[in-house]
Design a protein around this motif. Structure first.
Motif, short mmCIF file in Angstrom:
data_model
loop_
_atom_site.label_atom_id
_atom_site.label_comp_id
_atom_site.label_asym_id
_atom_site.label_seq_id
_atom_site.Cartn_x
_atom_site.Cartn_y
_atom_site.Cartn_z
N GLU A 198 10.00 2.74 5.65
CA GLU A 198 9.65 2.70 4.23
C GLU A 198 9.07 4.05 3.80
N PRO A 199 9.88 5.10 3.84
CA PRO A 199 9.36 6.42 3.48
C PRO A 199 9.08 6.51 1.97
N CYS A 200 8.25 7.44 1.65
CA CYS A 200 7.92 7.71 0.26
C CYS A 200 9.00 8.64 -0.30
N ASN A 201 9.89 8.11 -1.11
CA ASN A 201 10.96 8.92 -1.69
C ASN A 201 10.48 9.55 -2.99
N LEU A 202 10.13 10.81 -2.89
CA LEU A 202 9.58 11.50 -4.07
C LEU A 202 10.62 12.36 -4.74
N LEU A 249 -9.25 0.72 4.07
CA LEU A 249 -9.23 2.18 3.96
C LEU A 249 -8.53 2.88 5.12
N ALA A 250 -8.67 2.38 6.34
CA ALA A 250 -8.05 3.08 7.48
C ALA A 250 -6.53 3.12 7.33
N ARG A 251 -5.92 1.97 7.00
CA ARG A 251 -4.47 1.95 6.83
C ARG A 251 -4.05 2.78 5.63
N ALA A 252 -4.80 2.69 4.54
CA ALA A 252 -4.50 3.51 3.37
C ALA A 252 -4.56 4.99 3.72
N THR A 278 0.82 -1.21 0.00
CA THR A 278 0.00 0.00 0.00
C THR A 278 0.85 1.27 0.00
N ILE A 279 1.97 1.25 0.70
CA ILE A 279 2.85 2.43 0.68
C ILE A 279 3.33 2.69 -0.74
N GLU A 280 3.78 1.66 -1.42
CA GLU A 280 4.24 1.83 -2.80
C GLU A 280 3.08 2.20 -3.72
N ASN A 281 1.88 1.66 -3.48
CA ASN A 281 0.71 2.09 -4.27
C ASN A 281 0.55 3.60 -4.20
N ALA A 282 0.60 4.13 -2.98
CA ALA A 282 0.39 5.57 -2.78
C ALA A 282 1.54 6.39 -3.36
N CYS A 283 2.77 6.01 -3.05
CA CYS A 283 3.93 6.79 -3.51
C CYS A 283 4.07 6.76 -5.03
N ASP A 284 3.93 5.59 -5.61
CA ASP A 284 4.08 5.48 -7.07
C ASP A 284 2.94 6.20 -7.79
N SER A 285 1.74 6.16 -7.23
CA SER A 285 0.62 6.90 -7.83
C SER A 285 0.86 8.40 -7.74
#
Length: 193
Positions: A189-193, A137-140, A109-116
């Motif tokens: 697992e941070p979101c590296n943007l 949904l809560a975790r997302a 889910t983290i990668e789903n959010a970051c990559d999106s």
């Protein structure tokens, strides 16, 4: 001592899930819908959960919530790329292929959010309605709340009745994944943007 720690972590996760926001904006229209991935079945067909998420995205698209859709998910649980299976399903339900963007690499889910979010930024999009199963949904939302975008979550109702004990099992799994997120993933697992 160990049992108390485990119970404390589970209580923390349950409270965090209950307090998770549903979004950070009151807007009703978004730049894009994001459909979080779920594994296809063993033959590469959409599983009932995957079908529910896509079908709800098609409904939201039809209601004018957003003019395009990002399908996100790699081949994390079998050899079928979740985003590709979901894109095919949305096309079969009438969404034009040019309005579907595939993110085929995310494994969680983290990668789903970051990559999106990377796809959104490349197109100048600022807002998203994120569609997933109710128990997810809560975790997302916890993950999305740490990202620089306008968002809200939206539940995809099941397309078929849950088997006996199915929703409880899904809730327990999500509770355990929430513990993992709070203890490990949020920091490591941070979101590296």
């Amino acid at each position: 001592m160990c049992a108390a720690l485990v119970l404390g972590l589970i209580a923390w996760a349950a409270l965090a899930r209950r307090l998770a926001p549903l979004g950070n904006t009151a807007q009703d229209q978004f730049d894009v819908l994001i459909v979080l991935g779920y594994p296809a079945d063993a033959d590469g067909n959409p599983s009932p959960t995957e079908l529910a998420r896509v079908t709800e995205a098609v409904r939201e698209y039809g209601r004018g919530v957003a003019p395009r859709i990002i399908m996100t998910g790699g081949a994390a649980h079998n050899r079928y790329v979740e985003a590709q299976v979901m894109a095919r399903t949305a096309e079969a339900q009438g969404i034009p292929a040019q309005l579907i963007f595939e993110e085929p690499d995310a494994r969680n889910t983290i990668e789903n959010a970051c990559d999106s979010l990377r796809i959104m930024r490349s197109h100048g999009w600022q807002s998203a309605e994120v569609i997933s199963s109710p128990s997810h949904l809560a975790r997302a939302a916890m993950i999305l709340s740490r990202l620089p975008l306008q968002w809200r979550v939206h539940a995809a109702p099941p397309v078929e009745p849950e088997p006996a004990g199915g929703s409880e099992t899904g809730t327990i799994v999500e509770l355990l994944k929430t513990v993992h997120y709070l203890v490990w993933s949020r920091q490591m697992e941070p979101c590296n943007l």
